[in-house]
Design an enzyme around this catalytic site. Structure first.
Site, PDB file in Angstrom:
ATOM      1  N   ASP A 103     -13.447  15.015  -4.964  1.00 44.35           N
ATOM      2  CA  ASP A 103     -13.398  15.969  -5.824  1.00 44.35           C
ATOM      3  C   ASP A 103     -14.753  15.980  -6.536  1.00 44.35           C
ATOM      4  OD1 ASP A 103     -12.921  18.401  -7.282  1.00 44.35           O
ATOM      5  OD2 ASP A 103     -10.722  18.278  -6.705  1.00 44.35           O
ATOM      6  N   ILE A 104     -14.932  16.816  -7.464  1.00 43.07           N
ATOM      7  CA  ILE A 104     -16.173  16.663  -8.388  1.00 43.07           C
ATOM      8  C   ILE A 104     -16.061  15.652  -9.140  1.00 43.07           C
ATOM      9  CG2 ILE A 104     -16.647  19.200  -8.036  1.00 43.07           C
ATOM     10  CD1 ILE A 104     -15.502  19.381 -11.221  1.00 43.07           C
ATOM     11  N   PRO A 105     -17.303  14.977  -9.537  1.00 44.88           N
ATOM     12  CA  PRO A 105     -17.168  13.571 -10.392  1.00 44.88           C
ATOM     13  C   PRO A 105     -16.257  13.444 -11.560  1.00 44.88           C
ATOM     14  CG  PRO A 105     -19.385  14.074  -9.707  1.00 44.88           C
ATOM     15  CD  PRO A 105     -18.489  15.280  -9.329  1.00 44.88           C
ATOM     16  N   THR A 112     -13.436  15.634 -12.103  1.00 47.80           N
ATOM     17  CA  THR A 112     -11.930  15.398 -11.786  1.00 47.80           C
ATOM     18  C   THR A 112     -11.520  14.238 -11.169  1.00 47.80           C
ATOM     19  OG1 THR A 112     -12.186  17.884 -11.329  1.00 47.80           O
ATOM     20  CG2 THR A 112     -10.452  16.542 -10.146  1.00 47.80           C
ATOM     21  N   ASP A 128      -3.535   4.260  -2.388  1.00 46.79           N
ATOM     22  CA  ASP A 128      -4.502   4.703  -1.252  1.00 46.79           C
ATOM     23  C   ASP A 128      -4.374   6.229  -1.173  1.00 46.79           C
ATOM     24  OD1 ASP A 128      -6.261   5.043   0.636  1.00 46.79           O
ATOM     25  OD2 ASP A 128      -4.766   4.577   2.345  1.00 46.79           O
ATOM     26  N   LEU A 129      -5.148   6.869  -2.454  1.00 46.63           N
ATOM     27  CA  LEU A 129      -4.954   8.443  -2.390  1.00 46.63           C
ATOM     28  C   LEU A 129      -6.251   9.076  -2.008  1.00 46.63           C
ATOM     29  CD1 LEU A 129      -3.599   8.339  -6.068  1.00 46.63           C
ATOM     30  CD2 LEU A 129      -2.404   8.563  -3.939  1.00 46.63           C
ATOM     31  N   LYS A 130      -7.225   8.323  -1.450  1.00 40.30           N
ATOM     32  CA  LYS A 130      -8.248   9.014  -0.977  1.00 40.30           C
ATOM     33  C   LYS A 130      -9.087  10.082  -1.821  1.00 40.30           C
ATOM     34  CE  LYS A 130      -7.562   7.278   3.823  1.00 40.30           C
ATOM     35  NZ  LYS A 130      -6.095   6.757   3.685  1.00 40.30           N
ATOM     36  N   LYS A 183       0.822  -1.073   0.162  1.00 35.83           N
ATOM     37  CA  LYS A 183       0.121  -0.112  -0.100  1.00 35.83           C
ATOM     38  C   LYS A 183       0.883   1.246   0.129  1.00 35.83           C
ATOM     39  CE  LYS A 183      -2.268   2.071   3.354  1.00 35.83           C
ATOM     40  NZ  LYS A 183      -2.493   3.434   3.635  1.00 35.83           N
ATOM     41  N   THR A 215     -11.043   7.318  10.797  1.00 33.13           N
ATOM     42  CA  THR A 215     -11.170   6.912  11.980  1.00 33.13           C
ATOM     43  C   THR A 215     -10.509   7.881  13.148  1.00 33.13           C
ATOM     44  OG1 THR A 215      -9.049   5.561  11.549  1.00 33.13           O
ATOM     45  CG2 THR A 215     -11.018   4.390  11.846  1.00 33.13           C
ATOM     46  N   ARG A 228       3.385  -0.830  10.762  1.00 35.54           N
ATOM     47  CA  ARG A 228       4.503  -1.017  11.525  1.00 35.54           C
ATOM     48  C   ARG A 228       4.880  -2.285  12.052  1.00 35.54           C
ATOM     49  NH1 ARG A 228       2.309   4.464  14.419  1.00 35.54           N
ATOM     50  NH2 ARG A 228       0.624   3.411  13.415  1.00 35.54           N
TER      51      ARG A 228
HETATM   52  O1  C5P Z   1       1.341   1.117  10.854  1.00 39.10           O
HETATM   53  P1  C5P Z   1       0.050   0.665  10.936  1.00 39.10           P
HETATM   54  O2  C5P Z   1       0.007  -0.823  10.771  1.00 39.10           O
HETATM   55  O3  C5P Z   1      -0.622   1.377  11.943  1.00 39.10           O
HETATM   56  O4  C5P Z   1      -0.377   1.181   9.402  1.00 39.10           O
HETATM   57  C1  C5P Z   1      -1.798   1.229   9.123  1.00 39.10           C
HETATM   58  C2  C5P Z   1      -2.026   2.095   7.939  1.00 39.10           C
HETATM   59  O5  C5P Z   1      -3.296   2.018   7.472  1.00 39.10           O
HETATM   60  C3  C5P Z   1      -1.237   3.497   7.650  1.00 39.10           C
HETATM   61  O6  C5P Z   1      -1.014   3.466   6.344  1.00 39.10           O
HETATM   62  C4  C5P Z   1      -2.557   4.113   7.994  1.00 39.10           C
HETATM   63  O7  C5P Z   1      -2.627   5.608   7.351  1.00 39.10           O
HETATM   64  C5  C5P Z   1      -3.759   3.507   7.499  1.00 39.10           C
HETATM   65  N1  C5P Z   1      -4.996   3.511   7.989  1.00 39.10           N
HETATM   66  C6  C5P Z   1      -5.219   3.397   9.247  1.00 39.10           C
HETATM   67  N2  C5P Z   1      -6.437   3.740  10.045  1.00 39.10           N
HETATM   68  C7  C5P Z   1      -7.599   3.958   9.041  1.00 39.10           C
HETATM   69  C8  C5P Z   1      -7.178   4.181   7.552  1.00 39.10           C
HETATM   70  C9  C5P Z   1      -6.109   3.916   7.097  1.00 39.10           C
HETATM   71  O8  C5P Z   1      -4.662   3.150  10.083  1.00 39.10           O
HETATM   72  N3  C5P Z   1      -8.820   4.080   9.569  1.00 39.10           N
END
Ligand code: C5P
Length: 237
Positions: free
Chosen positions: A67-69, A71, A62-64, A34, A126, A217
């Site tokens: 924007d408008i449709p 774009t 994972d660019l999330k 990712k 979250t 991590r």
């Molecule tokens: O290091 P860790 O396992 O916490 O990384 C989790 C990954 O998932 C990170 O890239 C974090 O930005 C992403 N993420 C998250 N919680 C979310 C959405 C994405 O931890 N709700």
């Protein structure tokens, strides 16, 4: 699905060389990598290619997008050239934007003759709590808003959602078995929680209905990332 295929390793670094080295060291041990906004803004499409080229590892981009449709559709088309297996958009962009993203992914994949990327929606970040939803004028409680946005996304032909471990079971029953649930916030029993608050072990998340796990991590911060990935896959098996 093989246990290893379920794991997407979150490579959260702006550095191309270390991202590439990490990806190489995990080939065959995880389902894919990712790469997110931090990496993409720092290194662009060329940086993404530098990490994935020749490795044959699925990419979760994972660019999330939000924007408008028109774009978002353009951004999705540009992203398809990077051959992601998954890419993300914000469900709160609304039904037309979600549909535009799904359509653009499908059409551009056909045009380029590449596999269609699955589009996943982010519902409520979250990091947001009930008071934050209130501040931006969204109706809570958080769980209800998550479900509303998830249903909206799947109804607009998006393939699934990114969701927290706490949301998996509820969304699996709300969305049915075909929706893809991609789940971060995963911690093996032996790993540190870091800044994640509501965590679940890999096995529990899969048992609750997750398809894929985003794990950063516990793998990337381990003294031996390959060994950590192997250990997680063994636990899943
Ligand atoms: O290091 P860790 O396992 O916490 O990384 C989790 C990954 O998932 C990170 O890239 C974090 O930005 C992403 N993420 C998250 N919680 C979310 C959405 C994405 O931890 N709700």
């Amino acid at each position: 699905m093989k246990p290893t295929d379920r794991i997407f390793v979150a490579i959260d670094t702006p550095e191309v060389a270390s991202a590439r080295a990490l990806a190489e060291s995990l080939k065959g041990l995880v389902g894919g990598v990712k790469l997110g906004l931090e990496f993409f803004v720092a290194n662009g499409p060329d940086g993404v290619r530098a990490v994935t080229a020749g490795l044959d590892m699925p990419l979760f981009l994972d660019l999330k997008l939000h924007d408008i449709p028109n774009t978002v559709a353009g951004a999705v088309r540009a992203a398809v050239a990077l051959r992601p297996a998954f890419l993300t958009v914000h469900a709160s962009g609304g039904p037309a934007m979600l549909r535009a993203a799904a359509d653009a992914a499908a059409e551009e994949a056909v045009r380029l003759g590449v596999p269609r990327p699955k589009v996943l929606a982010v519902t409520v970040l979250t990091s947001l709590e009930a008071a934050d939803l209130d501040a931006v004028g969204q109706t809570g409680p958080v769980a209800a808003q998550v479900e509303r946005l998830a249903r909206l996304a799947v109804g607009a032909c998006v393939d699934g959602v990114v969701c927290s471990p706490a949301e998996v079971a509820g969304l699996r029953s709300a969305l049915g078995r075909d929706a893809v649930l991609m789940v971060p916030g995963i911690r093996p029993a032996w790993a540190a929680a870091n800044d994640q608050k509501r965590i679940m072990t890999p096995g529990d998340a899969i048992a609750a209905g997750a398809d894929h796990l985003v794990i950063g991590r516990p793998i990337t911060g381990a003294a031996d990332p390959a060994a950590a990935a192997r250990r997680i896959a063994e636990e899943l098996a």
